[in-house]
Design a protein around this motif. Structure first.
Motif, PDB file in Angstrom:
ATOM      1  N   THR A 148       0.855  -1.186   0.000  1.00  0.00           N
ATOM      2  CA  THR A 148       0.000   0.000   0.000  1.00  0.00           C
ATOM      3  C   THR A 148       0.894   1.239   0.000  1.00  0.00           C
ATOM      4  O   THR A 148       2.100   1.164   0.286  1.00  0.00           O
ATOM      5  CB  THR A 148      -0.915   0.065   1.240  1.00  0.00           C
ATOM      6  OG1 THR A 148      -0.109   0.315   2.399  1.00  0.00           O
ATOM      7  CG2 THR A 148      -1.688  -1.230   1.436  1.00  0.00           C
ATOM      8  N   ILE A 258      -7.174  -0.216  -3.715  1.00  0.00           N
ATOM      9  CA  ILE A 258      -6.195   0.174  -2.700  1.00  0.00           C
ATOM     10  C   ILE A 258      -5.695   1.592  -2.915  1.00  0.00           C
ATOM     11  O   ILE A 258      -5.329   2.298  -1.966  1.00  0.00           O
ATOM     12  CB  ILE A 258      -5.004  -0.843  -2.648  1.00  0.00           C
ATOM     13  CG1 ILE A 258      -4.322  -0.804  -1.279  1.00  0.00           C
ATOM     14  CG2 ILE A 258      -4.012  -0.589  -3.760  1.00  0.00           C
ATOM     15  CD1 ILE A 258      -5.152  -1.336  -0.150  1.00  0.00           C
ATOM     16  N   VAL A 263      -5.051   4.935   3.985  1.00  0.00           N
ATOM     17  CA  VAL A 263      -4.250   3.970   4.763  1.00  0.00           C
ATOM     18  C   VAL A 263      -3.498   4.629   5.920  1.00  0.00           C
ATOM     19  O   VAL A 263      -2.746   3.986   6.632  1.00  0.00           O
ATOM     20  CB  VAL A 263      -3.253   3.224   3.851  1.00  0.00           C
ATOM     21  CG1 VAL A 263      -3.994   2.385   2.834  1.00  0.00           C
ATOM     22  CG2 VAL A 263      -2.299   4.201   3.161  1.00  0.00           C
TER      23      VAL A 263
END
Length: 264
Positions: A148, A258, A263
């Motif tokens: 990520t 993603i 994140v």
């Protein structure tokens, strides 16, 4: 689970998942060696245990200091004369874009997460083979299965652990050695706070995902269940662990998904 009188060495034991493992194993009657860079924090963890404190030995070490890990393994082994389980829970995370991250920071992450775990395990492995059994437990991450943003080198260090210890498992399966790779997702610890930034400074903030993750104690229980069952690999977490399967079967969709995910 049955860890009574098992001799367990835990790195990264001064906080987070490692600390939670110490408390759970102490409750189960294991004999412990606890390690991290911070001796003072290790003694606080020891004092937080409920059972026989004489069965908890503090052994400070720095996983980044590769030349000293073999002597530390000798020191740890002499405490009880054997080690049944090594839990490699020590490591550091990252919060920075690859293009901005200094190479010295990337080397620090790899030295700590990958080489520290590898060298400590290698130092102990011949002793486990001589005693006829042993269990190497490696804390990877879900980002050891996919990458990520802001985790490039951290993710690389965890991917490398999978390649190394999957290979090692093939080599030692007939020597009484078990290898388990544990892949936690979001766990509510200080891992994001202590993460390194592009220039090596501390990130200093709690990620939203980390804040809403499972507790360290719940994660520790699931890890020990996997270790007790001698599982080769286990995913731990909430919905985020399904990313592994989406990545495998729908890689293009996963890449799009993603990129849009928050994140940090």
């Amino acid at each position: 689970m049955n860890f009574k009188n098992k001799i367990v060495w835990i790195t990264g034991a001064s906080s987070g998942i490692g600390e939670a493992l110490v408390y759970e194993l102490n409750q189960q009657g294991a004999k412990l060696i606890i390690s991290s860079r911070k001796a003072e924090s290790l003694y606080k963890v020891k004092q937080g245990c409920k059972k026989n404190l004489l069965d908890i030995h503090v052994l400070p070490l720095d996983l980044e200091q590769k030349p000293f890990l073999f002597s530390k393994a000798d020191e740890a082994f002499k405490i009880y004369g054997r080690i049944d389980i090594l839990i490699n829970a020590g490591g550091i995370s990252q919060r920075s874009e690859a293009v901005e991250t200094e190479s010295t920071v990337e080397e620090k992450i790899m030295d700590t997460n990958f080489w520290g775990t590898v060298n400590l395990s290698k130092a102990l492995l011949p002793k486990m083979i001589d005693q006829g059994n042993g269990h190497l437990v490696v804390l990877s991450s879900l980002v050891g299965k996919f990458g990520t943003q802001y985790r490039s080198t951290y993710s690389a260090s965890k991917h490398a652990l999978h390649g190394y210890f999957d290979s090692l498992r093939c080599e030692v399966y007939d020597k009484g050695i078990t290898v388990s790779i544990i892949c936690p997702g979001f766990v509510k610890t200080n891992v994001s706070i202590n993460s390194v930034t592009a220039n090596g400074g501390k990130y200093g903030m709690m990620d939203t995902n980390q804040e809403n993750g499972i507790s360290a104690s719940e994660c520790a229980t699931k890890i020990l269940e996997a270790v007790d069952a001698k599982k080769e690999e286990v995913l731990i977490g909430g919905k985020e662990k399904y990313g592994v399967f989406i990545k495998r079967f729908f890689p293009k969709y996963f890449s799009k998904m993603i990129r849009k995910r928050k994140v940090i």
